[in-house]
Design a protein around this motif. Structure first.
Motif, short mmCIF file in Angstrom:
data_model
loop_
_atom_site.label_atom_id
_atom_site.label_comp_id
_atom_site.label_asym_id
_atom_site.label_seq_id
_atom_site.Cartn_x
_atom_site.Cartn_y
_atom_site.Cartn_z
N UNK A 2 0.99 -1.18 -0.26
CA UNK A 2 0.29 0.79 0.26
C UNK A 2 0.72 1.37 -0.11
N UNK A 3 1.98 1.47 1.21
CA UNK A 3 2.37 2.56 1.02
C UNK A 3 3.47 2.92 0.00
N UNK A 4 4.81 1.84 0.08
CA UNK A 4 6.01 1.92 -0.78
C UNK A 4 5.06 2.05 -2.09
N UNK A 5 4.87 1.25 -2.69
CA UNK A 5 4.20 1.15 -3.70
C UNK A 5 3.67 2.44 -4.22
N UNK A 6 3.15 3.04 -3.58
CA UNK A 6 2.66 4.59 -4.04
C UNK A 6 3.51 5.54 -3.94
N UNK A 7 4.80 5.32 -3.26
CA UNK A 7 5.30 6.39 -2.90
C UNK A 7 6.43 5.90 -3.92
N UNK A 8 6.42 4.85 -4.30
CA UNK A 8 7.02 5.28 -6.22
C UNK A 8 6.32 5.26 -7.39
N UNK A 9 5.05 5.37 -7.36
CA UNK A 9 4.66 5.99 -8.15
C UNK A 9 4.53 7.75 -8.02
N UNK A 10 4.61 8.09 -6.93
CA UNK A 10 4.71 9.29 -6.83
C UNK A 10 6.28 10.27 -6.86
N UNK A 11 7.14 9.48 -6.92
CA UNK A 11 8.19 9.65 -7.25
C UNK A 11 8.63 9.33 -8.92
N UNK A 12 7.48 8.89 -9.20
CA UNK A 12 7.92 9.10 -11.10
C UNK A 12 6.61 10.47 -11.19
N UNK A 13 6.20 10.67 -10.85
CA UNK A 13 5.05 11.34 -11.59
C UNK A 13 4.88 13.24 -10.65
N UNK A 14 5.21 12.99 -9.16
CA UNK A 14 4.86 14.27 -8.56
C UNK A 14 6.51 15.10 -8.66
N UNK A 15 7.47 14.79 -8.95
CA UNK A 15 8.70 15.75 -8.58
C UNK A 15 8.20 17.08 -9.40
N UNK A 16 8.27 18.38 -8.59
CA UNK A 16 8.39 19.47 -9.26
C UNK A 16 9.47 20.28 -8.62
N UNK A 17 9.98 20.96 -9.73
CA UNK A 17 11.65 22.15 -9.44
C UNK A 17 11.61 22.45 -10.37
N UNK A 18 11.87 23.83 -10.73
CA UNK A 18 12.66 25.06 -11.12
C UNK A 18 13.84 25.08 -11.34
N UNK A 19 14.02 25.13 -12.58
CA UNK A 19 15.63 25.09 -12.98
C UNK A 19 16.16 26.25 -13.98
#
Lengths: 248, 76, 354
Positions: C225-242
């Motif tokens: 449940x938890x780790x599975x969603x964290x992997x998805x979030x690491x894939x899809x939800x990263x935000x940054x300015x470069x």
């Protein structure tokens, strides 16, 4: 023949994990019977924090929250504020309510939260193996009071019902016991009254229920009933401390 | 005078042999069944002289594990 | 939509209400007081509920209850108060409950001070509570970005059923800037069929719980449940300015209000012919590791700038994986970094004196 006593719909079919003769089981049944008789199982949301009764979500046949130690009244507050028409109750032990959770119970009463607290006082920490609780009696032995509780060292046992009855928001405060059949019937009446007060939206209600812990008292279940009667009743007198409609 | 006639049934495998029920029966008929062991390894509670039962439900009232069902009828 | 000049703390409250948050449980602590005050004024107007709890511990547990009952709910605090909430946050993550938690960070440790700081980075990203859990952490640098991220946070929380944290600092909370409340891009939000609004006799009981006494069940819960969603979030939800990362003598890394000071320093260096890049994480978790791969051989070193003694620097070192030296400049305790000091640090790295 007519069935006059059978398992209430308020309980699931799961067998309790409680020790033989532990009266948590009796109290669970009474709460479940009252919820069924008031026909509010479909609206009920229970909150059971850490303690022997943390598994109550397996036993009550209604929506349940498992809460952090001492925090059930706060969790219940959150639930009741979101669903004012739900019937919200907490089911807490003395190690939970009278120790780590004192702020939460006092402030739930202080705010007059329209919830009902079932407070099981067995004068000891059960789940963790018999440590001293704020309600442990003077001279009573516990794994963290191996020489018997000494008031000089750690104070006199806490009288929760008396304490909470000074708070205006606590509209119903009663102490009862389940050490024999007649007192169990009185306990059920008190539980019903506390829930009725919530249904009428009058404010916070708490029922303190003296209960046994044979395992951690180091007694047989029957000796436990006797010990409760001879030792807990004198220090924790039964009776109603607050009920609506009283002339202030 | 109307006479109450009761009958109790025990879901034996729920019983933990705590004996609380044996202390509240007004006609003292609830006893522990020493000849039997249930699934948990306890001697379950039982009633032998069922004819004496008056269906007051004290035993069911104090049972912590919802073992006992009680039936009752009033005989004219 | 016309912009309104608002104080950060109040803008956060307004954004939350715009996002449908009707429940707020808070407790007084500087420098975030204006947020609970705002909610106590505004929530009744939308027949929501504001409650001042007896402590931050009680407040986060009220959030646990309200979230489990299905409401959009928020709480806020500042550093020491946020420390008190950590157990509750761990329960909320374990029970998979959506909520938004705002930390207006102040100097620490202990009572510390009340001026701006970023010294809660570890607490926010490594989890101050017990167990294997994560939660999204947004670090806005302007009030407009704060407002946008608060509204986004409620959708992210509901989408992934988890707590989402907004990390500001004293400046974010106290300064005023013009903001507008935009329409968010739509997210696919799951139906909340797990909430405790009463079975009504029509369904099995719903249970909000984080206890799994059987170790295999707990491991399965954490992994599936938890780790599975964290992997998805690491894939899809990263935000940054470069900015100018691929052609820089020095690349700076900074977030929140500190990044705006670093931008001034970069402008000064560019005026003197230096090429300086910036990586600004907007999600502190999930941390933007990939962008660091764009750093070329031309770059002599990295400069991490924080209002702390250096906490995000750990993630920078993980991200660069030893390819470049990583230097640090920071002020803490509520002191604000000075652009000139940053310029000097950049020059030292660029000039090879470091």
């Amino acid at each position: 023949m007519a069935v006059v006593f059978d398992r209430t719909k308020g309980l699931t079919s799961k067998i309790f994990h409680y020790c033989p003769g532990c009266t948590h089981g009796v109290i669970h049944r009474l709460v479940a019977e009252v919820l069924e008789e008031l026909d509010v199982l479909g609206k009920a949301v229970g909150v059971a924090p850490v303690g022997c009764s943390v598994f109550a979500y397996d036993y009550f046949n209604c929506d349940m929250h498992e809460a952090a130690h001492g925090r059930a009244p706060a969790v219940a507050t959150g639930i009741k504020r979101v669903h004012p028409d739900s019937v919200v109750f907490t089911y807490q032990g003395d190690g939970d309510l009278a120790s780590i959770g004192t702020a939460e119970i006092i402030h739930a009463a202080h705010r007059g939260e329209k919830i009902t607290t079932i407070f099981v006082n067995n004068a000891i920490y059960g789940m963790t193996g018999g440590q001293m609780a704020p309600t442990t009696l003077i001279g009573q032995k516990a794994t963290t009071a191996p020489y018997g509780r000494d008031a000089e060292h750690c104070g006199m046992p806490l009288k929760v019902s008396e304490m909470l009855s000074t708070i205006d928001g606590a509209k119903f405060v009663e102490r009862v016991s389940v050490h024999n059949a007649s007192n169990i019937r009185k306990t059920k009446k008190a539980i019903k009254k506390a829930f009725e007060i919530q249904l009428k939206g009058e404010g916070f209600g708490i029922v303190e229920i003296l209960s046994t812990c044979p395992t951690n008292w180091g007694m047989t279940p029957l000796e436990g009933l006797k010990w409760l009667e001879e030792n807990m009743l004198p220090y924790y007198p039964l009776g109603n401390f607050r009920t609506p409609g009283e002339v202030e | 005078m109307a006479k109450a006639k009761g009958k109790v049934t025990f879901i034996e495998d729920r019983c933990k042999g705590c004996e609380l029920c044996t202390t509240v029966c007004p006609v003292n008929i609830v006893v522990m069944n020493r000849d039997e062991i249930n699934i948990k390894g306890y001697h379950p509670a039982t009633v032998i002289e069922m004819d004496k039962c008056i269906g007051c439900a004290n035993c069911a009232m104090i049972c912590p594990d919802v073992v006992i069902k009680v039936e009752r009828e009033i005989k004219k | 939509m016309a912009k309104i000049l608002m104080k950060g703390n109040e803008a956060i409250g307004a954004a939350a209400i715009k996002a449908g948050c009707n429940y707020f449980f808070g407790y007084p602590i500087t420098p975030q007081n204006e947020l609970p005050e705002y909610m106590s004024r505004e929530l009744p107007k939308v027949n929501g509920c504001f409650l001042q709890a007896e402590s931050e511990v009680a407040a986060i547990n009220m959030v646990y209850g309200a979230a489990g009952a299905g409401a959009r709910v928020m709480t806020s605090s500042s550093s020491p108060g946020m420390a008190l909430k950590q157990e509750g946050i761990s329960y909320i993550a374990g029970a998979e409950l959506p909520c938004v938690i705002v930390n207006i960070v102040r100097g620490g440790p202990g009572l510390g001070g009340i001026q701006p700081a970023q010294s809660d980075y570890y607490q926010a990203t490594r989890g101050g509570g017990n167990g294997d859990y994560r939660h999204v952490v947004y670090a806005p640098s302007t009030l407009q970005e704060t407002v946008d991220l608060v509204m986004e946070a409620f959708d992210v929380a509901d989408q992934y059923r988890m707590p989402v944290m907004i990390v500001g600092d004293g400046m974010t909370g106290q300064m005023m800037e013009p903001v507008e409340f935009k329409e968010l891009k739509k997210r696919e939000l799951p139906v909340k069929d797990w909430i405790t609004d009463g079975t009504k006799g029509e369904r099995e009981p719903n249970i909000i719980n984080s206890l799994f006494i059987d170790p295999q069940e707990l491991e399965d819960h954490v992994n599936d449940r938890l780790e599975a969603k964290y992997r998805i979030i690491e894939e899809k939800e990263v935000l940054y300015e470069e900015y100018n990362v691929e052609d820089a003598d020095v690349v700076c890394i900074a977030y929140g209000t500190t990044s705006r000071i670093v931008k001034n320093a970069i402008a000064e260096c560019e005026a003197e012919g230096l090429k300086v890049g910036l990586i600004r994480p907007i999600t502190l978790w999930p941390f933007p590791h990939k962008v660091f791969d764009k750093i070329t051989d031309k770059t002599k070193g990295l400069l991490t700038v924080e209002m702390s003694t250096g906490q995000m620097i750990d993630d920078v070192k993980i991200a660069i994986a030893g390819r470049k030296p990583v230097y640090f400049h920071g002020r803490t305790g509520g002191m604000i970094p000075n652009p000139n000091d940053i310029v000097n640090e950049i020059k030292k790295i660029a000039g090879g004196e470091k």
